[in-house]
Design a protein around this motif. Structure first.
Motif, PDB file in Angstrom:
ATOM      1  N   GLY A 412     148.190 -19.908 -35.974  1.00  0.00           N
ATOM      2  CA  GLY A 412     146.587 -19.187 -35.744  1.00  0.00           C
ATOM      3  C   GLY A 412     146.250 -18.862 -33.787  1.00  0.00           C
ATOM      4  N   LEU A 413     146.693 -19.753 -33.892  1.00  0.00           N
ATOM      5  CA  LEU A 413     145.844 -19.731 -32.074  1.00  0.00           C
ATOM      6  C   LEU A 413     147.122 -19.312 -31.453  1.00  0.00           C
ATOM      7  N   ALA A 414     148.463 -19.740 -31.854  1.00  0.00           N
ATOM      8  CA  ALA A 414     149.416 -18.937 -30.831  1.00  0.00           C
ATOM      9  C   ALA A 414     149.656 -17.594 -31.720  1.00  0.00           C
ATOM     10  N   ILE A 415     149.887 -16.999 -32.383  1.00  0.00           N
ATOM     11  CA  ILE A 415     149.710 -15.599 -32.769  1.00  0.00           C
ATOM     12  C   ILE A 415     148.984 -14.956 -32.024  1.00  0.00           C
ATOM     13  N   GLY A 416     147.457 -15.395 -32.302  1.00  0.00           N
ATOM     14  CA  GLY A 416     146.474 -15.346 -31.250  1.00  0.00           C
ATOM     15  C   GLY A 416     146.346 -14.304 -30.045  1.00  0.00           C
ATOM     16  N   SER A 450     139.714 -12.323 -34.483  1.00  0.00           N
ATOM     17  CA  SER A 450     139.475 -11.966 -36.391  1.00  0.00           C
ATOM     18  C   SER A 450     141.399 -12.891 -36.573  1.00  0.00           C
ATOM     19  N   LEU A 451     142.238 -12.847 -35.622  1.00  0.00           N
ATOM     20  CA  LEU A 451     143.502 -12.703 -36.016  1.00  0.00           C
ATOM     21  C   LEU A 451     143.584 -14.563 -35.671  1.00  0.00           C
ATOM     22  N   SER A 452     142.977 -15.224 -35.068  1.00  0.00           N
ATOM     23  CA  SER A 452     143.224 -16.605 -34.964  1.00  0.00           C
ATOM     24  C   SER A 452     143.315 -17.339 -36.098  1.00  0.00           C
ATOM     25  N   ILE A 453     142.099 -17.122 -37.029  1.00  0.00           N
ATOM     26  CA  ILE A 453     141.759 -18.016 -38.356  1.00  0.00           C
ATOM     27  C   ILE A 453     142.397 -17.003 -39.520  1.00  0.00           C
ATOM     28  N   THR A 454     143.064 -16.241 -39.133  1.00  0.00           N
ATOM     29  CA  THR A 454     143.980 -15.803 -40.677  1.00  0.00           C
ATOM     30  C   THR A 454     144.917 -16.747 -41.102  1.00  0.00           C
ATOM     31  N   PRO A 455     145.852 -17.304 -40.710  1.00  0.00           N
ATOM     32  CA  PRO A 455     146.266 -18.364 -41.387  1.00  0.00           C
ATOM     33  C   PRO A 455     146.122 -19.585 -42.341  1.00  0.00           C
TER      34      PRO A 455
END
Length: 543
Positions: A412-416, A450-455
């Motif tokens: 999550g941190l990486a793709i965010g 919003s993106l970092s928590i999704t995985p």
């Protein structure tokens, strides 16, 4: 006396060596002619004084005794020790080894989820270079193509879940039958969507975009109608792909979608860049690539020994069974799709520049968010065997979930960070319009949150789906949608613009995470109760 001494020596030797060897060989017994103890000599000895002979079978899992009288008491002493050691052996697996297994499965599965958003992102980049109006037309256009495709992910989840459950029970005949009826459901839904896009597509787009955006309706309508031709192939191939994933095979479907992505990319280059067909050319290229992908999915399933052309009409009882899984999942997917569509609806009403900026960011978001989907797929493929399979083990299930959450947090941190940096540092990939770029930059930090928590959320929700806690999933997701929609409406009425839409998305995603986490950590949850209870596969009911 010598016989008694030999027996006691053998029994003591077994107790000493059992701690050093996980699977000791059968102990030698002079009266044993096979793996069952039999005496070839008859003695008039008192049975109660006969010594105990203890041995292990070839699997090393059961006690084999040739004794009477005092044997029962000594076996009772042995059983707790062996049960404890067996339990320890089940959870005696390295966390990093399990992480490696997850990566080996979810790595190729990531490619499956990326290919779809990648096709839409290619369309966004190519069309945005030529026209901001056509880029804005992609907003409502993708709602009726990509977002509607997400709506039918209940078919994918139901297929993976039912296939993995049939595999856990080791029933190949039942597995083929489940695939056949789900293929029929997929084909039926595909034909209905084809009819909808061809005859009601323009009307639906006009109602969605509103009178202020009438100038983008013709381009969006052409886009939806062309891509709508592929709906039967899309949903039929979706079931075939999900069946392969339920069998823990992600390489076969990945090959199909890699070829489809190449076809899509080449089609965009030829039709849009060289022949200048614009949004129409992008639609034809995407439609052709989806049909190619479906054909290769079917071929991959056939190679596994199952017939992808064996279609069965489900009985009323089987329809209820499918609805028992797909119904709550449909509510879940509908809540997601409805929230994303509602964001696009409010952004569309804010003007061409804002909806163009939102189109770029939401497509980038869709490209990044699917990196967490393989973690959900991993949970749905591996968890059923641990939760209610032949080798049920809640310890291993909890360890698997821990591994998935760790991977999800890092991912999550990486793709965010990566997803935020692309429109921040390289906005000209999508558009040269400075007003559109300014609107994009306003929501970058909210994009990251919003993106970092999704995985992690996908890992938790995938586990709930694997355990078929469908009532909770549908209730929690519909609640998140209702509260998120109210927040979105409030922020829009206060004039917060595009940042207000993305702030509502942050609240929507984090609420999903905390609700799923609380459910799985509950002492009465599926990972902490030995009784199957309401999670029993045979007693599921639709919500």
């Amino acid at each position: 006396m010598n016989l008694k001494t030999m027996a006691l020596h053998s029994h003591s030797a077994h107790l000493l060596t059992h701690k050093r060897f996980s699977r000791p060989s059968l102990l030698h017994n002079p009266f044993q002619t096979s793996h069952v103890f039999r005496s070839s000599v008859r003695y008039d000895t008192n049975p109660a004084s006969f010594p105990v002979l203890v041995a292990r079978n070839e699997g090393g899992r059961r006690l084999v005794t040739a004794c009477m009288g005092n044997a029962d008491s000594e076996e009772e002493e042995e059983e707790p020790v062996l049960v404890a050691e067996k339990k320890e052996e089940l959870v005696e697996r390295s966390l990093w080894k399990q992480v490696k297994d997850i990566v080996m499965f979810s790595g190729p599965a990531t490619g499956l989820w990326i290919c779809g958003p990648l096709m839409s992102l290619i369309s966004t980049a190519v069309i945005g270079q030529a026209s901001s109006t056509e880029l804005a037309a992609l907003g409502p256009g993708t709602v009726f193509c990509d977002n509607m495709n997400l709506l039918f992910m209940f078919l994918s989840i139901a297929t993976s879940n039912m296939v993995a459950t049939a595999l856990a029970k080791r029933d190949k005949k039942e597995l083929q039958h489940q695939i056949s009826i789900l293929l029929f459901v997929g084909l039926t839904c595909g034909v209905l969507m084809l009819l909808f896009t061809q005859f009601l597509g323009s009307w639906a787009l006009t109602a969605f975009a509103g009178p202020k955006n009438a100038h983008i309706i013709p381009a969006a309508s052409k886009y939806v109608q062309i891509r709508g031709l592929a709906w039967p192939a899309i949903l039929f191939g979706l079931v075939a792909q999900s069946a392969s994933l339920g069998m823990k095979d992600s390489l076969g479907p990945l090959k199909a979608l890699v070829v489809a992505s190449v076809v899509n990319g080449l089609g965009h280059v030829v039709l849009c860049n060289f022949l200048h067909y614009g949004i129409t050319g992008a639609a034809w290229a995407t439609m052709a690539s989806q049909i190619v992908a479906a054909g290769m999915m079917i071929e991959a399933l056939n190679k596994k020994g199952f017939s992808a052309f064996s279609i069965s009409v489900p009985s009323p009882r089987e329809c209820l069974q499918i609805f028992g899984i797909a119904g709550p999942v449909f509510v879940t997917m509908f809540s997601k799709v409805a929230f994303y569509s509602l964001m696009t609806y409010f952004a569309t009403a804010m003007g061409t520049n804002i909806v163009a900026a939102h189109q770029v960011m939401i497509q980038m978001y869709g490209m990044c968010v699917v990196w967490g989907e393989p973690l959900s797929q991993t949970a749905q493929s591996f968890m059923p065997e641990l939760l209610y399979g032949v080798d049920r083990s809640l310890e291993k299930a909890r360890m698997l979930l821990k591994s998935l959450v760790i991977i999800g947090a890092i991912l999550g941190l990486a793709i965010g960070a990566i997803g935020m940096s692309v429109p921040w540092l390289f906005p000209n990939i999508f558009t040269f319009d400075l007003k559109v770029i300014q609107e994009m930059h306003k929501v970058l930090f909210l994009f990251f949150l919003s993106l970092s928590i999704t995985p992690c959320t996908h890992s938790l929700e995938g586990t709930l789906l694997a355990g078929r806690d469908l009532t909770f999933i549908s209730f929690s997701m519909s609640s998140c949608f209702s509260l998120g929609a109210l927040l979105l409406l409030l922020l829009n009425s206060r004039g917060f613009g595009l940042p207000g839409c993305w702030f509502a998305l942050v609240g929507f995603q984090w609420a999903r995470f905390f609700l799923a986490l609380r459910r799985l950590l509950s002492p009465n949850g599926m990972l902490h109760t030995e009784e199957l209870g309401s999670y029993n596969v045979g007693k599921l009911k639709a919500t």
